[in-house]
Scaffold this motif. Sequence first.
Motif, PDB file in Angstrom:
ATOM      1  N   LEU A  88       0.842  -1.188   0.000  1.00 48.53           N
ATOM      2  CA  LEU A  88       0.000   0.000   0.000  1.00 48.53           C
ATOM      3  C   LEU A  88       0.879   1.240   0.000  1.00 48.53           C
ATOM      4  O   LEU A  88       1.888   1.301   0.711  1.00 48.53           O
ATOM      5  CB  LEU A  88      -0.906   0.029   1.237  1.00 48.53           C
ATOM      6  N   TYR A  89       0.489   2.232  -0.818  1.00 49.25           N
ATOM      7  CA  TYR A  89       1.187   3.514  -0.834  1.00 49.25           C
ATOM      8  C   TYR A  89       0.147   4.623  -0.771  1.00 49.25           C
ATOM      9  O   TYR A  89      -0.792   4.662  -1.568  1.00 49.25           O
ATOM     10  CB  TYR A  89       2.016   3.678  -2.110  1.00 49.25           C
ATOM     11  N   GLY A  90       0.322   5.532   0.181  1.00 46.02           N
ATOM     12  CA  GLY A  90      -0.612   6.641   0.312  1.00 46.02           C
ATOM     13  C   GLY A  90       0.104   7.966   0.421  1.00 46.02           C
ATOM     14  O   GLY A  90       1.215   8.053   0.960  1.00 46.02           O
ATOM     15  N   VAL A  91      -0.547   9.016  -0.106  1.00 40.51           N
ATOM     16  CA  VAL A  91      -0.026  10.376  -0.026  1.00 40.51           C
ATOM     17  C   VAL A  91      -0.953  11.212   0.842  1.00 40.51           C
ATOM     18  O   VAL A  91      -2.160  11.276   0.581  1.00 40.51           O
ATOM     19  CB  VAL A  91       0.076  11.020  -1.428  1.00 40.51           C
ATOM     20  N   SER A  92      -0.417  11.838   1.875  1.00 39.10           N
ATOM     21  CA  SER A  92      -1.183  12.706   2.750  1.00 39.10           C
ATOM     22  C   SER A  92      -2.393  11.945   3.305  1.00 39.10           C
ATOM     23  O   SER A  92      -2.206  10.930   3.970  1.00 39.10           O
ATOM     24  CB  SER A  92      -1.590  13.982   1.993  1.00 39.10           C
ATOM     25  N   MET A  93      -3.620  12.401   3.037  1.00 41.96           N
ATOM     26  CA  MET A  93      -4.794  11.657   3.495  1.00 41.96           C
ATOM     27  C   MET A  93      -4.711  10.193   3.090  1.00 41.96           C
ATOM     28  O   MET A  93      -5.100   9.292   3.847  1.00 41.96           O
ATOM     29  CB  MET A  93      -6.075  12.258   2.918  1.00 41.96           C
ATOM     30  N   GLY A  94      -4.192   9.920   1.902  1.00 40.40           N
ATOM     31  CA  GLY A  94      -4.088   8.551   1.427  1.00 40.40           C
ATOM     32  C   GLY A  94      -3.242   7.674   2.319  1.00 40.40           C
ATOM     33  O   GLY A  94      -3.488   6.458   2.416  1.00 40.40           O
ATOM     34  N   SER A  95      -2.251   8.251   3.001  1.00 44.70           N
ATOM     35  CA  SER A  95      -1.436   7.475   3.938  1.00 44.70           C
ATOM     36  C   SER A  95      -2.279   6.957   5.092  1.00 44.70           C
ATOM     37  O   SER A  95      -2.153   5.800   5.509  1.00 44.70           O
ATOM     38  CB  SER A  95      -0.292   8.335   4.491  1.00 44.70           C
ATOM     39  N   ARG A  96      -3.144   7.832   5.578  1.00 43.21           N
ATOM     40  CA  ARG A  96      -3.978   7.434   6.717  1.00 43.21           C
ATOM     41  C   ARG A  96      -5.043   6.431   6.292  1.00 43.21           C
ATOM     42  O   ARG A  96      -5.397   5.526   7.059  1.00 43.21           O
ATOM     43  CB  ARG A  96      -4.606   8.678   7.342  1.00 43.21           C
TER      44      ARG A  96
END
Length: 245
Positions: A88-96
């Motif tokens: 899984l890889y998330g950026v900003s909100m996507g990280s959470r």
Amino acid sequence: MDIDPRWFKRFGRTGPAEMRLLCFHYAGGNASVFRQWPRLLPWFIEPVAVQLPGRTDRFRETPYDRMDPLIDDLIEVVKPLLDKPFALYGVSMGSRVAWALAHALRERGMPMPRQLFVASSSPPSLADGRRDWDGRDESLIEFLRTMGGTPDEVLEHPELVAGLLPTLAADLSVVSTHTFRPRTPLDIPIHAFAGTHDPEATPEQMTGWRTETTARFDIDPVPGGHIFDDAGHRQVIRAIVDTWG
């Protein structure tokens, strides 16, 4: 079970792959931020970008403003993608969102990601219910300008900006209202990427992700701000391939 094309975008990648990388966009963003990743990643890693409701081809759908219902629905539609090793890889909100999904998968006894990659996000341990805006449209617009990621040609047209604000406000509420505190950290490696000039999630703050796992933790500084430029994306992709691929 078929893969739902509303939720998951492959951007033309149809060849065989040995593993998948599920990618989660930032608040106010959409899956197209990962449009170039299929040509930048090696053949054996298939990037699949998650598209949340309330944007682009899902603009008629109501965006989520709470994490729990988002994860409850996501956990159902993601099942067909868990038949191969995945990360899984998330950026900003996507990280959470990615972090919450990993916990939900563990709680339900489902396949777990091999790695969690997080970028431009303070760790869940710092969540205090604080909102990044004060409820006014002007505050949301200033947030867009400060964080980057929104093209200037969009910011220069008030009618386009007005169309973004309800979804952005909902996205930010997903994060600010989620105060989940797991009893047990994850047991998968976490690799963090922190913009060296990010006002929202500094490299020092992002070291707090270390407490979210009992496995290995790494953090890489990325030159720039909250939303990485093309060079930053390439640095992230190289690290993902070196670490996991």
